[in-house]
Design a protein around this motif. Structure first.
Motif, short mmCIF file in Angstrom:
data_model
loop_
_atom_site.label_atom_id
_atom_site.label_comp_id
_atom_site.label_asym_id
_atom_site.label_seq_id
_atom_site.Cartn_x
_atom_site.Cartn_y
_atom_site.Cartn_z
N UNK A 274 10.96 2.97 -4.91
CA UNK A 274 12.43 1.98 -4.93
C UNK A 274 13.08 1.04 -2.97
N UNK A 275 13.24 2.56 -2.36
CA UNK A 275 13.35 2.26 -0.80
C UNK A 275 12.36 1.29 -0.83
N UNK A 276 11.12 1.41 -0.11
CA UNK A 276 10.35 0.14 -0.07
C UNK A 276 10.71 -1.56 0.00
N UNK A 277 10.96 -1.37 -2.41
CA UNK A 277 10.99 -2.87 -2.44
C UNK A 277 12.49 -2.50 -1.94
N UNK A 278 13.46 -2.11 -1.58
CA UNK A 278 14.74 -3.01 -1.07
C UNK A 278 14.05 -3.67 0.17
N UNK A 279 14.04 -2.58 1.06
CA UNK A 279 13.24 -3.02 2.76
C UNK A 279 12.69 -4.56 2.24
N UNK A 280 11.61 -4.60 1.21
CA UNK A 280 10.69 -6.01 1.30
C UNK A 280 12.06 -7.01 1.55
N UNK A 281 12.73 -6.57 0.22
CA UNK A 281 13.24 -8.27 0.05
C UNK A 281 14.92 -8.06 0.81
N UNK A 282 15.24 -7.01 1.73
CA UNK A 282 16.21 -7.07 2.30
C UNK A 282 15.09 -7.28 3.72
N UNK A 283 13.94 -7.52 3.87
CA UNK A 283 13.28 -8.92 5.14
C UNK A 283 12.65 -9.15 5.45
N UNK A 284 13.26 -9.73 3.08
CA UNK A 284 12.12 -10.96 3.00
C UNK A 284 10.78 -11.13 2.55
N UNK A 285 10.16 -9.81 2.26
CA UNK A 285 9.15 -10.48 2.05
C UNK A 285 8.60 -10.20 0.58
N UNK A 286 7.74 -11.10 0.44
CA UNK A 286 7.16 -11.65 -1.35
C UNK A 286 6.10 -10.68 -1.51
N UNK A 287 6.26 -9.81 -2.54
CA UNK A 287 4.46 -9.50 -2.32
C UNK A 287 2.94 -10.70 -2.97
N UNK B 218 1.05 -0.89 -0.03
CA UNK B 218 0.17 0.31 0.37
C UNK B 218 1.01 1.44 -0.21
N UNK B 219 1.72 0.95 1.18
CA UNK B 219 2.70 2.30 1.37
C UNK B 219 3.61 2.50 -0.41
N UNK B 220 3.93 1.74 -1.06
CA UNK B 220 4.74 1.36 -2.61
C UNK B 220 3.98 1.63 -3.32
N UNK B 221 2.54 1.48 -3.40
CA UNK B 221 0.90 2.44 -4.39
C UNK B 221 1.78 3.40 -3.87
N UNK B 222 1.02 4.37 -2.97
CA UNK B 222 1.27 5.70 -1.88
C UNK B 222 1.97 6.61 -2.93
N UNK B 223 3.15 5.46 -2.96
CA UNK B 223 4.46 6.84 -3.33
C UNK B 223 4.18 6.26 -4.81
N UNK B 224 3.87 5.24 -5.44
CA UNK B 224 4.08 5.50 -7.08
C UNK B 224 3.04 6.59 -7.48
N UNK B 225 1.74 6.24 -6.93
CA UNK B 225 0.45 7.51 -7.08
C UNK B 225 1.27 8.52 -7.33
N UNK B 226 1.86 9.09 -6.18
CA UNK B 226 2.36 10.76 -6.26
C UNK B 226 3.84 10.57 -6.76
#
Length: 797
Positions: free
Chosen positions: A646-659, A631-639
């Motif tokens: 990208x920051x959120x994406x790498x955060x997800x990667x770093x924490x091993x969270x898959x969409x 949701x957060x990443x979509x929000x940033x994308x809309x803005x």
DNA sequence: ATAGGGTTAG
């Protein structure tokens, strides 16, 4: 009740033998080790042979009594014996040692060899039939009894009554009992026990009263069965009455009676009484400890269960057996002690308890409860013997861990097995249907239930109501609700919720007043359903009215779910400050769900700052909340804040969270299974047509983008665009396929596992307008009914 | 020489 009262009870005055028998059994120690007296001199056998045979018989008997059946069998095969007594010894040995099928086979062999069976033979083999639930075999033996004239033998008949009860044929047990020419105390106890065996505690207790009316005095065995009957029905008052009788008869020091009393109290919810009894039991066997431990588990006192397991070893030097572990495992789940659960598993392996159906099934439950469906699956996969409970537990383990499709597949696999699903199996699998089944599949399980004996089970019908709502047909849900014979409060809660998820708020309120008119008292859940309905339908005033009423009129303290619904509504109005204040003033600690509500509201009203605030709280509580990242990443994308994306994406990667892979399900015309589309899906055989339809529709709508255009984008653009482009979202593909594969006039039904995005929502509205078709999309929260260019959700979801 | 009904389990 009727079954018992219909008994004719003739010859019951003939109870002299009964009293003698019961007295005899009061001092119940079998002289198992007594030396067998050599059989009387019979045929032309010389004394050497006689002596040899008698010593072999004695050897067999010793082996039988110490459970060494292999050794007993070895000797038996060597002596080539035609003596009924020795055969009886073998059959009894098998039965006593749990080798029921061996016992039955031995009896068959005896028949084939023409060896005369006697009353003892029949007793033992009937017992084996009862214990192994071999009903047909038991009936065959029963038939044979008439031929050999043993059909009136009181002992044989008693064991038959018991056998029929254990195999579930209570009617046959009752009939046999009625027809017995002579009945003694054991006959009555057999019938009492037969009712217990089929789970009919009421009739068991009624039978206990009857026997007293016929002048029989219950003995300790009667008491033990009666106590079990009380636990089945949760009749604590009857239980206490039996307890009084126990004291009056002086059975209070009888260990089995004590254990049964303890068990009765804990099953009736009075584990405190059970504990008091437990303390007074001087000779605590493993059965007593196990029963106590089970009592703590049943009454959700895992700490005490843990203490029991420890103390049985320390105080009484007893090592836990398989039943101890079975009783202990649920307390690990209750206590959140995964390691203890796992080490119990290890202990069971070391002790050689496995394979063991019940224990393995408990382990499936354990791993299911701890979010380890893979481990549960492993155990299930390697089990040699599986019972219906095993299957139900595995299905439930999948459902608990949101592996709904696996649950459905396993259920379908079960249907082709000889096992018949029971109410628990159905209740376990129905939530999976609710989550991922299409209407067609839903109708199939409905058909199955209608034909089964569970067709009027309120619990199951409630689940069906919910399932129809979740599969997109609130009308059918209502029709089923209307036909429920005994509607409980959950039935009403379910139908109110059914309307809630479809955004039919007025209907929910209507049902609520009907519920009150029928005198059903609403509970906590009722108001969760009602407030959810207000929230999805945007009924602010009504929500506050119910919120105030639940405290004032029903004395129900609002819980976190209720606050969540109110918060959703405040968020919806766009007054984000008020929403924030509401959270701060709430008397409860905000959960992830609460912050999620604020996050959604912030997103919908484009307040990035507040969204970040909410997200921070969510991450603090649930660092793995996938939806929050997305949701957060979509929000940033809309803005168009790509750096933050990208920051959120790498955060997800770093924490091993898959969409979470988003999908949309739609019924398929070509197969019984629905088709599941993912974004940019090209796997369907009719892909080309689907994309063509989508392309034509989009052109008509005026979204002038080529659907195949993705390929033409530069890699860099692709990278930025792909994830956020709604062009080929699964829901559109599913709608297009639905349009071309269902009959005109019927709504197109699509189910999604995530929320529908704004773009797809507006496209769906337009498609419904230009195709003149009703399109129903159930997303992870609500159903959208698109018709004539409008949506039932009022464009807020 | 052998009996029949009965305690803790998913």
């Amino acid at each position: 009740m009727a079954a018992t009262l219909s008994h004719q009870y003739h010859h019951c005055h003939n109870s002299i033998s009964a009293i003698k028998l019961s007295e005899k059994r009061l001092t119940d120690s079998k002289p198992r080790t007594s030396i067998p007296i050599p059989s009387c001199r019979r045929k032309p056998k010389n004394s050497i042979e006689n002596r040899r045979d008698s010593s072999l018989r004695r050897a067999i008997r010793n082996h039988v009594d110490s459970g060494q059946m292999r050794e007993a069998l070895e000797i038996f095969e060597k002596m080539d014996c035609s003596e009924t007594y020795v055969w009886n010894l073998m059959i009894r040995g098998f039965t006593d040692n749990g080798l029921f099928f061996e016992a039955i086979n031995f009896y068959r062999r005896m028949e084939n060899q023409g060896i005369q069976a006697d009353n003892f033979t029949y007793l033992f083999v009937i017992k084996a039939c009862g214990a192994s639930l071999s009903f047909f075999e038991g009936q065959k033996v029963h038939g044979k009894l008439f031929k050999v004239g043993l059909n009136s033998d009181v002992c044989v008949c008693n064991s038959l009554v018991s056998m029929y009860g254990k195999s579930g044929f209570i009617k046959l047990a009752g009939e046999l009992f009625d027809e017995m020419p002579v009945r003694d105390l054991v006959s009555w106890n057999s019938l009492v026990g037969a009712y217990v065996a089929v789970g009919d505690g009421r009739n068991s207790l009624a039978c206990l009263l009857d026997m007293q009316a016929f002048g029989m005095t219950p003995d300790r065995v009667s008491m033990i069965s009666a106590l079990k009957a009380c636990s089945i029905e949760c009749f604590i008052r009857s239980g206490k009455e039996v307890h009084c009788q126990v004291l009056k008869c002086g059975f209070e020091l009888d260990l089995m009676v004590q254990t049964s009393l303890l068990d009765m109290y804990s099953k009736c919810g009075r584990v405190d009484y059970a504990e008091r009894l437990f303390r007074e039991i001087s000779q605590k066997t493993i059965v007593v400890w196990n029963a106590m431990m089970g009592g703590f588990v049943l009454n959700s006192q895992p700490q005490k269960s843990f203490a029991c397991l420890k103390k049985m070893q320390e105080d009484d030097n007893l090592s836990p057996d398989a039943i101890s572990i079975i009783n202990f495992l649920p307390s690990c789940a209750q206590f959140g002690a995964f390691l203890d659960g796992k080490s119990s598993h290890g202990y069971a392996i070391r002790k050689g308890f496995l394979p063991h159906v019940v224990l393995e099934t408990s382990l499936i439950d354990l791993y299911g409860a701890f979010g380890k469906p893979k481990l549960a699956e492993y155990i299930f996969g390697q089990m040699e013997e599986k019972s219906l409970v095993t299957w139900s537990s595995m299905i439930s383990a999948y459902v608990q861990n949101e592996q709904n499709e696996e649950a459905l597949n396993l259920f379908l696999e079960l249907l082709i097995k000889p096992l018949q699903p029971d109410a628990i199996t159905l209740a376990s699998v129905l939530p999976a249907y609710s989550e991922v089944a299409t209407l067609k599949e839903g109708k199939q399980i409905h058909g199955y239930i209608s034909k089964s004996e569970h067709r009027s089970n309120t619990y199951i019908l409630n689940s069906l109501v919910y399932m129809y709502a979740k599969c997109g047909e609130p009308e059918t849900a209502r029709a089923i609700f209307d036909r429920i014979l005994f509607r409980d409060v959950s039935s009403w809660n379910t139908i109110i919720m059914a309307y809630a998820i479809h955004g039919f708020g007025r209907k929910s309120i209507e049902l609520f007043s009907m519920m009150r008119d029928e005198g059903i008292r609403p509970n906590y859940i009722t108001f969760v359903s009602l407030l959810t309905s207000c929230s999805t339908s945007g009924m602010v005033d009504e929500a506050w009215r119910f919120y105030n009423s639940m405290k004032r009129d029903y004395n129900i303290v609002p819980g976190i779910e209720h606050y969540g619904c109110i918060l959703d509504l405040i968020g919806r109005t766009g007054n984000l400050d008020r929403a924030k204040n509401f959270i701060e003033e709430m008397p409860l600690t905000p959960t992830g769900r609460i912050w999620g509500s604020l996050l959604t509201a912030s997103r919908n009203h484009r307040n990035i700052e507040l969204a970040e605030h909410a997200a921070e709280h969510i991450f603090a509580l649930e660092h793995d909340n996938t939806g929050c990242y997305v949701l957060l990443s979509n929000l940033y994308a809309e803005a168009e804040r790509w750096a933050d994306v990208e920051r959120i994406k790498s955060l997800m990667k770093q924490r091993g969270i898959k969409k979470t892979v988003g999908w949309s399900l739609v019924e398929s015309t070509t197969s019984s299974k629905p088709y599941k589309f993912i974004n940019q899906d090209k796997s369907h055989v009719q892909t080309n047509i689907i994309y063509d339809v989508l392309s034509i529709l989009l052109r008509k709508i005026g979204e002038e983008k080529s659907v195949h255009g993705m390929i033409k984008l530069k890699p860099q653009d692709l990278k930025n665009n792909r994830a956020y482009s709604a062009e080929n979202h699964s829901v559109r593909l599913a709608i297009c396929f639905g349009l071309i594969s269902t009959k005109v006039g019927k709504p197109v039904l699509v189910r999604k596992n995530t929320r529908i995005c704004k773009d797809c929502h507006s496209v769906a509205k337009k498609i419904s307008e230009i195709t003149k078709r009703e399109i129903v999309v159930g997303d992870s929260k609500v159903f959208h009914h698109f018709r004539d260019g409008n949506c039932s959700c009022g464009d807020y979801w």
